[in-house]
Design a protein around this motif. Structure first.
Motif, PDB file in Angstrom:
ATOM      1  N   ASN A 109       0.813  -1.218   0.000  1.00  0.00           N
ATOM      2  CA  ASN A 109       0.000   0.000   0.000  1.00  0.00           C
ATOM      3  C   ASN A 109       0.847   1.270   0.000  1.00  0.00           C
ATOM      4  N   LEU A 110       2.169   1.100   0.062  1.00  0.00           N
ATOM      5  CA  LEU A 110       3.054   2.252  -0.099  1.00  0.00           C
ATOM      6  C   LEU A 110       3.274   2.447  -1.601  1.00  0.00           C
ATOM      7  N   ALA A 111       2.279   3.060  -2.235  1.00  0.00           N
ATOM      8  CA  ALA A 111       2.242   3.154  -3.697  1.00  0.00           C
ATOM      9  C   ALA A 111       3.062   4.354  -4.175  1.00  0.00           C
ATOM     10  N   VAL A 112       4.378   4.225  -4.120  1.00  0.00           N
ATOM     11  CA  VAL A 112       5.267   5.345  -4.437  1.00  0.00           C
ATOM     12  C   VAL A 112       5.292   5.685  -5.928  1.00  0.00           C
ATOM     13  N   HIS A 113       4.760   4.803  -6.762  1.00  0.00           N
ATOM     14  CA  HIS A 113       4.686   5.082  -8.194  1.00  0.00           C
ATOM     15  C   HIS A 113       3.276   5.530  -8.590  1.00  0.00           C
ATOM     16  N   ARG A 114       2.471   5.834  -7.585  1.00  0.00           N
ATOM     17  CA  ARG A 114       1.081   6.229  -7.834  1.00  0.00           C
ATOM     18  C   ARG A 114       0.750   7.441  -6.951  1.00  0.00           C
ATOM     19  N   LEU A 115       1.479   8.503  -7.179  1.00  0.00           N
ATOM     20  CA  LEU A 115       1.385   9.679  -6.321  1.00  0.00           C
ATOM     21  C   LEU A 115       0.441  10.723  -6.907  1.00  0.00           C
ATOM     22  N   ALA A 116      -0.401  11.266  -6.036  1.00  0.00           N
ATOM     23  CA  ALA A 116      -1.242  12.400  -6.405  1.00  0.00           C
ATOM     24  C   ALA A 116      -0.620  13.661  -5.828  1.00  0.00           C
ATOM     25  N   ARG A 117      -0.573  14.703  -6.638  1.00  0.00           N
ATOM     26  CA  ARG A 117       0.011  15.976  -6.216  1.00  0.00           C
ATOM     27  C   ARG A 117      -0.981  17.101  -6.500  1.00  0.00           C
ATOM     28  N   ALA A 118      -0.965  18.104  -5.637  1.00  0.00           N
ATOM     29  CA  ALA A 118      -1.792  19.288  -5.864  1.00  0.00           C
ATOM     30  C   ALA A 118      -1.070  20.503  -5.317  1.00  0.00           C
ATOM     31  N   ARG A 119      -1.358  21.652  -5.910  1.00  0.00           N
ATOM     32  CA  ARG A 119      -0.783  22.902  -5.429  1.00  0.00           C
ATOM     33  C   ARG A 119      -1.864  23.978  -5.429  1.00  0.00           C
ATOM     34  N   VAL A 120      -1.653  24.994  -4.589  1.00  0.00           N
ATOM     35  CA  VAL A 120      -2.620  26.075  -4.488  1.00  0.00           C
ATOM     36  C   VAL A 120      -1.907  27.365  -4.115  1.00  0.00           C
ATOM     37  N   GLN A 121      -2.408  28.461  -4.618  1.00  0.00           N
ATOM     38  CA  GLN A 121      -1.945  29.783  -4.204  1.00  0.00           C
ATOM     39  C   GLN A 121      -3.125  30.531  -3.608  1.00  0.00           C
ATOM     40  N   VAL A 122      -2.944  31.058  -2.400  1.00  0.00           N
ATOM     41  CA  VAL A 122      -4.002  31.825  -1.745  1.00  0.00           C
ATOM     42  C   VAL A 122      -3.509  33.254  -1.582  1.00  0.00           C
ATOM     43  N   GLN A 123      -4.271  34.182  -2.142  1.00  0.00           N
ATOM     44  CA  GLN A 123      -3.873  35.586  -2.105  1.00  0.00           C
ATOM     45  C   GLN A 123      -3.777  36.089  -0.662  1.00  0.00           C
ATOM     46  N   LYS A 124      -2.743  36.876  -0.390  1.00  0.00           N
ATOM     47  CA  LYS A 124      -2.569  37.401   0.973  1.00  0.00           C
ATOM     48  C   LYS A 124      -3.750  38.277   1.380  1.00  0.00           C
ATOM     49  N   GLU A 125      -4.374  38.949   0.389  1.00  0.00           N
ATOM     50  CA  GLU A 125      -5.539  39.777   0.687  1.00  0.00           C
ATOM     51  C   GLU A 125      -6.729  38.931   1.104  1.00  0.00           C
ATOM     52  N   THR A 126      -6.817  37.726   0.568  1.00  0.00           N
ATOM     53  CA  THR A 126      -7.920  36.821   0.913  1.00  0.00           C
ATOM     54  C   THR A 126      -7.796  36.346   2.347  1.00  0.00           C
ATOM     55  N   LEU A 127      -6.582  36.052   2.767  1.00  0.00           N
ATOM     56  CA  LEU A 127      -6.355  35.524   4.113  1.00  0.00           C
ATOM     57  C   LEU A 127      -6.385  36.608   5.177  1.00  0.00           C
ATOM     58  N   GLY A 128      -5.933  37.797   4.829  1.00  0.00           N
ATOM     59  CA  GLY A 128      -5.880  38.856   5.822  1.00  0.00           C
ATOM     60  C   GLY A 128      -4.465  39.065   6.348  1.00  0.00           C
ATOM     61  N   GLU A 129      -4.213  40.252   6.833  1.00  0.00           N
ATOM     62  CA  GLU A 129      -2.879  40.639   7.283  1.00  0.00           C
ATOM     63  C   GLU A 129      -2.383  39.752   8.429  1.00  0.00           C
TER      64      GLU A 129
END
Length: 420
Positions: A214-234
């Protein structure tokens, strides 16, 4: 153009939510009824799914909204008993939209089947012997599943590893199998079983275990995201980075960090009829693959000061076979997603895990986790004591205001207020 972005979706009556989902996913009346029917899994099907069946167990199915993944809009079915999970994922997906949503990828559908060979006086010599017979081994395995091979799957490589164990050296053979849109456990296990006698013959050793990893190292899912600093708040970007830095160096924190990720991953895996235990074991093993337990996500700041995050984890899910093709609600859940391949499903699940982690870190780094949890917990307690409608809302409001969220107090308020 269809959009998964809704304002105040949770405030809508259940019937209206179901109508929106049915319209979004183009569900038939029959499929919509399956979603709302606690008896959608007939007893006769349940009796063939597992042994010693005595009944069926129902969990809530909700929907994650606001998700845009690789430019496509999704409403995501999630089965969970834990309050705040679906709301948190939906909120994080909303925060991600200004940065283009989630971008995901998948490394492919290669599963590993392990064959353990023992009683070897010359394991390294045996390993080379196996490599010399690689083509015969591949052919023998692929002969066991001509349908998989016909559609482009099957064994693509054979690897060997010599391990020094407490009971002596042993040779481990890895069959690398492209399982296409199946999770693939049955296929890879059958292949390992079939080739075991031949491996004994050419090595002179004895085969014991023949089982997938079950350590499926050849079957990896990847995702990335960018969250605007204005959306999150100071200040929130830096607060999230401090929270991540804690998890990155401390396995005690990393365990809970990753549990939060799995809060998003497991509900989608479960809703689509896939194997939650396989996914969880693979994820946690992957988190430890360096020898130290680490977070499955990484959070950083880009050159403009925006928050950027990534996730990478094994994701051996399928659309062929198993409960995915048997359970009526799992079939409808797959249709809701509109997925045609296991790779698309894997990318969706990774994105939900990243969203869940974003939501959890934001809450932890700002208001604390209890606020959202206590609101839903208060509602559960009020329901438990029999409160409904306006009385339920009144009891919840009082418990939250007084920060006294206990079953005994809910019962006290119910008895007091219901007599007015």
């Amino acid at each position: 153009m269809k959009s998964s972005s809704y304002r105040g979706f949770y405030k809508l009556p259940l019937e209206e939510r179901l109508r929106i989902i049915s319209e979004f996913a183009e569900l038939s009346d029959e499929e919509s009824n399956i979603l709302r029917n606690p008896d959608a899994l007939p007893e006769e099907i349940a009796d063939h799914m597992v042994e010693n069946v005595i009944g069926r167990f129902t969990l809530p199915m909700g929907v994650g909204i606001n998700f845009k993944i690789n430019g496509k809009e999704y409403m995501i079915p999630m089965v969970t008993e834990e309050p705040s999970v679906i709301a948190a994922a939906s909120n994080a997906a909303k925060m991600a939209r200004d940065g283009g949503g989630f971008h995901a990828s998948y490394t492919g559908s290669i599963m590993i089947s392990q064959i353990q060979i023992t009683d070897l006086t010359n394991p390294n010599y045996a390993a080379i012997t196996i490599q010399e017979h690689k083509e015969e081994i591949i052919q023998m395995c692929n002969d066991k599943d001509p349908v998989l091979v016909k559609y482009g799957g099957g064994v693509v490589d054979v690897e060997t590893r010599v391990l020094d164990t407490a009971v002596g050296k042993m040779l481990i053979v890895h069959l690398k199998v492209n399982t296409l849109d199946a999770m693939g456990a049955n296929a890879v296990n059958t292949m390992a079983e079939s080739v075991a006698p031949y491996l004994e013959e050419i090595t002179g050793g004895r085969v014991y275990l023949r089982i997938l990893s079950n350590l499926a190292v050849h079957r990896l899912a990847r995702a990335r995201v960018q969250v605007q600093k204005e959306t999150l708040g100071e200040g929130v970007v830096d607060a999230i980075l401090r929270a991540y830095a804690f998890a990155e160096v401390d396995p005690f924190r990393a365990a809970t960090h990753n549990k939060g990720i799995m809060n998003g991953v497991v509900p989608v895996v479960l809703a689509t009829g896939n194997d939650t235990r396989a996914i969880e074991s693979g994820a946690h093993a992957y988190a430890s693959i360096t020898g130290t337990y680490k977070p499955l996500t990484v959070w950083e700041k880009d050159h403009d000061g925006n928050l950027v995050g990534t996730i990478e984890l094994p994701m051996a899910v399928g659309l062929v076979g198993g409960a995915t093709k048997i359970h009526p609600q799992a079939q409808v859940a797959v249709k809701m997603l509109g997925v045609k391949t296991s790779s698309e499903l894997a990318m969706i699940i990774a994105s939900v895990g990243l969203a869940q982690n974003l939501a959890a870190l934001k809450v932890l780094a700002t208001e604390g986790v209890q606020r959202g949890h206590m609101s839903l917990h208060a509602r559960n307690l009020a329901t438990t004591v029999g409160a409904k409608d306006d009385l339920l809302e009144q009891i919840v409001s009082i418990m939250i205001k007084e920060k006294n969220v206990r079953l005994e107090y809910a019962e006290e308020l119910f008895n007091k207020l219901s007599t007015k």
